[in-house]
Design a protein around this motif. Structure first.
Motif, mmCIF file in Angstrom:
data_model
loop_
_atom_site.group_PDB
_atom_site.id
_atom_site.type_symbol
_atom_site.label_atom_id
_atom_site.label_comp_id
_atom_site.label_asym_id
_atom_site.label_seq_id
_atom_site.Cartn_x
_atom_site.Cartn_y
_atom_site.Cartn_z
ATOM 1 N N PHE A 139 0.672 -1.318 -0.052
ATOM 2 C CA PHE A 139 0.127 0.376 0.405
ATOM 3 C C PHE A 139 0.857 1.304 -0.133
ATOM 4 O O PHE A 139 2.263 0.996 0.157
ATOM 5 C CB PHE A 139 -0.689 0.315 0.662
ATOM 6 C CG PHE A 139 -1.472 -1.463 1.465
ATOM 7 C CD1 PHE A 139 -1.083 -2.140 1.686
ATOM 8 C CD2 PHE A 139 -2.874 -1.334 0.776
ATOM 9 C CE1 PHE A 139 -2.077 -3.091 2.497
ATOM 10 C CE2 PHE A 139 -4.085 -2.514 1.228
ATOM 11 C CZ PHE A 139 -3.325 -3.197 1.720
ATOM 12 N N TRP A 140 0.530 2.490 -0.323
ATOM 13 C CA TRP A 140 1.119 3.811 -0.761
ATOM 14 C C TRP A 140 0.248 4.786 -0.308
ATOM 15 O O TRP A 140 -1.554 4.731 -0.750
ATOM 16 C CB TRP A 140 1.659 4.142 -2.096
ATOM 17 C CG TRP A 140 2.858 3.019 -2.183
ATOM 18 C CD1 TRP A 140 2.929 2.240 -2.943
ATOM 19 C CD2 TRP A 140 4.193 4.098 -2.059
ATOM 20 N NE1 TRP A 140 4.473 2.192 -3.321
ATOM 21 C CE2 TRP A 140 5.321 3.351 -2.829
ATOM 22 C CE3 TRP A 140 4.702 4.955 -0.926
ATOM 23 C CZ2 TRP A 140 6.557 3.031 -2.353
ATOM 24 C CZ3 TRP A 140 5.935 5.110 -1.542
ATOM 25 C CH2 TRP A 140 6.814 3.871 -1.728
ATOM 26 N N TYR A 141 0.263 5.646 1.207
ATOM 27 C CA TYR A 141 -0.806 6.263 1.592
ATOM 28 C C TYR A 141 0.330 8.320 1.911
ATOM 29 O O TYR A 141 1.296 8.123 1.527
ATOM 30 C CB TYR A 141 -0.779 6.121 3.482
ATOM 31 C CG TYR A 141 -1.611 4.865 3.355
ATOM 32 C CD1 TYR A 141 -1.335 3.717 3.688
ATOM 33 C CD2 TYR A 141 -3.062 4.885 3.820
ATOM 34 C CE1 TYR A 141 -2.235 2.495 3.728
ATOM 35 C CE2 TYR A 141 -4.410 4.324 4.116
ATOM 36 C CZ TYR A 141 -3.466 2.408 3.614
ATOM 37 O OH TYR A 141 -4.854 1.685 4.492
ATOM 38 N N ARG A 142 -0.584 8.778 1.215
ATOM 39 C CA ARG A 142 0.006 10.225 1.746
ATOM 40 C C ARG A 142 -0.570 10.977 2.743
ATOM 41 O O ARG A 142 -2.158 10.113 3.414
ATOM 42 C CB ARG A 142 -0.664 11.495 0.444
ATOM 43 C CG ARG A 142 -0.453 12.284 -0.187
ATOM 44 C CD ARG A 142 -0.741 12.847 -1.471
ATOM 45 N NE ARG A 142 -2.061 12.912 -0.732
ATOM 46 C CZ ARG A 142 -2.729 13.272 -2.097
ATOM 47 N NH1 ARG A 142 -2.283 13.294 -3.377
ATOM 48 N NH2 ARG A 142 -4.604 12.646 -1.967
ATOM 49 N N GLN A 143 0.040 11.685 3.293
ATOM 50 C CA GLN A 143 0.125 12.107 4.700
ATOM 51 C C GLN A 143 0.222 13.712 4.592
ATOM 52 O O GLN A 143 1.757 13.791 4.585
ATOM 53 C CB GLN A 143 0.175 11.361 6.021
ATOM 54 C CG GLN A 143 -0.289 12.089 7.631
ATOM 55 C CD GLN A 143 0.179 11.139 8.524
ATOM 56 O OE1 GLN A 143 1.524 10.275 8.107
ATOM 57 N NE2 GLN A 143 0.131 11.486 9.455
ATOM 58 N N TYR A 144 -0.495 14.500 4.256
ATOM 59 C CA TYR A 144 -0.700 15.791 5.038
ATOM 60 C C TYR A 144 0.098 16.045 5.862
ATOM 61 O O TYR A 144 0.008 15.533 7.167
ATOM 62 C CB TYR A 144 -1.167 16.570 4.048
ATOM 63 C CG TYR A 144 -2.092 16.547 2.520
ATOM 64 C CD1 TYR A 144 -2.711 16.296 1.726
ATOM 65 C CD2 TYR A 144 -0.627 17.265 1.952
ATOM 66 C CE1 TYR A 144 -3.079 15.799 1.221
ATOM 67 C CE2 TYR A 144 -0.628 17.248 0.881
ATOM 68 C CZ TYR A 144 -2.103 17.032 -0.099
ATOM 69 O OH TYR A 144 -2.322 16.552 -1.435
ATOM 70 N N GLY A 177 0.044 17.272 9.203
ATOM 71 C CA GLY A 177 -1.057 17.082 10.844
ATOM 72 C C GLY A 177 -2.404 16.500 10.138
ATOM 73 O O GLY A 177 -2.938 16.388 11.057
ATOM 74 N N LYS A 178 -2.043 15.888 9.421
ATOM 75 C CA LYS A 178 -3.672 14.992 8.823
ATOM 76 C C LYS A 178 -2.712 13.659 8.745
ATOM 77 O O LYS A 178 -2.184 13.410 9.827
ATOM 78 C CB LYS A 178 -3.561 15.587 7.739
ATOM 79 C CG LYS A 178 -4.160 17.371 7.340
ATOM 80 C CD LYS A 178 -5.075 17.551 8.355
ATOM 81 C CE LYS A 178 -5.401 19.130 7.723
ATOM 82 N NZ LYS A 178 -6.236 19.994 8.546
ATOM 83 N N SER A 179 -4.021 12.471 8.843
ATOM 84 C CA SER A 179 -4.188 10.838 8.702
ATOM 85 C C SER A 179 -3.613 11.089 7.388
ATOM 86 O O SER A 179 -4.115 11.301 6.228
ATOM 87 C CB SER A 179 -5.638 11.093 9.378
ATOM 88 O OG SER A 179 -6.450 11.131 8.230
ATOM 89 N N PRO A 180 -3.264 9.525 7.234
ATOM 90 C CA PRO A 180 -2.641 8.973 6.090
ATOM 91 C C PRO A 180 -4.097 8.852 4.702
ATOM 92 O O PRO A 180 -4.849 8.085 5.747
ATOM 93 C CB PRO A 180 -2.122 8.009 6.869
ATOM 94 C CG PRO A 180 -1.570 8.316 7.898
ATOM 95 C CD PRO A 180 -2.994 8.644 8.708
ATOM 96 N N GLU A 181 -4.234 9.047 4.165
ATOM 97 C CA GLU A 181 -5.121 8.529 3.582
ATOM 98 C C GLU A 181 -4.716 7.549 1.618
ATOM 99 O O GLU A 181 -3.005 8.158 1.553
ATOM 100 C CB GLU A 181 -5.650 9.458 2.736
ATOM 101 C CG GLU A 181 -5.193 10.581 1.683
ATOM 102 C CD GLU A 181 -5.540 12.241 1.008
ATOM 103 O OE1 GLU A 181 -6.559 12.052 1.323
ATOM 104 O OE2 GLU A 181 -4.757 12.871 1.151
ATOM 105 N N LEU A 182 -4.973 6.773 1.732
ATOM 106 C CA LEU A 182 -5.020 6.162 0.908
ATOM 107 C C LEU A 182 -4.297 6.115 -1.006
ATOM 108 O O LEU A 182 -5.409 6.651 -1.088
ATOM 109 C CB LEU A 182 -5.613 4.636 0.527
ATOM 110 C CG LEU A 182 -5.013 3.472 -0.043
ATOM 111 C CD1 LEU A 182 -4.804 2.697 0.227
ATOM 112 C CD2 LEU A 182 -6.403 2.313 -0.760
ATOM 113 N N ILE A 183 -3.528 5.535 -1.351
ATOM 114 C CA ILE A 183 -2.775 6.122 -2.777
ATOM 115 C C ILE A 183 -3.568 5.138 -4.005
ATOM 116 O O ILE A 183 -4.140 5.100 -4.831
ATOM 117 C CB ILE A 183 -2.353 6.707 -2.972
ATOM 118 C CG1 ILE A 183 -1.790 8.161 -2.034
ATOM 119 C CG2 ILE A 183 -2.008 6.822 -4.595
ATOM 120 C CD1 ILE A 183 -0.107 8.503 -2.394
#
Lengths: 112, 111
Positions: free
Chosen positions: B34-39, B41-47
């Protein structure tokens, strides 16, 4: 409405206090997780639960406990908070078929 | 101890370039990636997720998996400043195992 919610979003507490972080989900997933994130250390798994009667320790469970009150609710407790538990805490859920994890918005905890 | 390693970063690319993010893992029995993106201060979101060897494309993102060499990569084409974030690689061994996350790599896309 968000699928995975966490309360509180921010909390400042003192050393030795008991604190509970709560997580609720409306995704209908059986699996739930608690992570902590420290700068430069990535996500570390604290506890996870594959169903209501299943609780498992993760990498860093010492000093933490959990309760799975229902399929949709998974709480994390710090019985006696200490400063090095200051971190960002995330709850996540997943479906057994894909195991893609969906994260809540996080709780920023500061222990003074 | 199952390990997931990502380049230490940070990675900086100009707008419009291809960003290449790499990840290696130690457990040869790993099945899901899996690859997640995290801005900040935010939570990880799935890419993206990928299960089979080869490439998987979704818009500007391409995941590449090579199980023999135990690496998975994420390519971001036509990088945009909005792609600036931390990217987390995660690996799962089997149906009832848990995800192991890498420490993440921070990408900065320069306008």
């Amino acid at each position: 409405d968000a699928d995975v919610t966490q309360t509180p979003r921010n909390r400042i507490t003192k050393t030795g206090k008991r604190i509970m972080l709560e997580c609720s989900q409306t995704k209908g997933h059986d699996r739930m997780y608690w992570y902590r994130q420290d700068p430069g250390l990535g996500l570390q798994l604290i506890y996870y639960s594959f169903d209501v009667k299943d609780i498992n320790k993760g990498e860093i469970s010492d000093g933490y406990s959990v309760s799975r009150q229902a399929q949709a609710k998974f709480s994390l407790s710090l019985e006696s908070a200490i400063p090095n538990q200051t971190a960002l805490y995330f709850c996540a859920t997943s479906d057994w078929s894909t195991d893609t994890q969906y994260f809540g918005p996080g709780t920023r905890l500061t222990v003074l | 101890q199952k390990e997931v390693e990502q380049n230490s970063g940070p990675l900086s690319v100009p707008e419009g370039a291809i960003a290449s993010l790499n990840c290696t893992y130690s457990d040869r029995g790993s099945q899901s990636f899996f690859w997640y993106r995290q801005y900040s201060g935010k939570s990880p979101e799935l890419i993206m997720f990928i299960y089979s060897n080869g490439d998987k494309e979704d818009g500007r993102f391409t995941a590449q998996l090579n199980k023999a060499s135990q690496y998975v990569s994420l390519l971001i084409r036509d990088s945009q400043p909005s792609d600036s974030a931390t990217y987390l690689c995660a690996v799962k061994a089997g149906a009832n195992s848990k995800l192991t996350f890498g420490k993440g790599i921070t990408l900065s896309v320069r306008p």
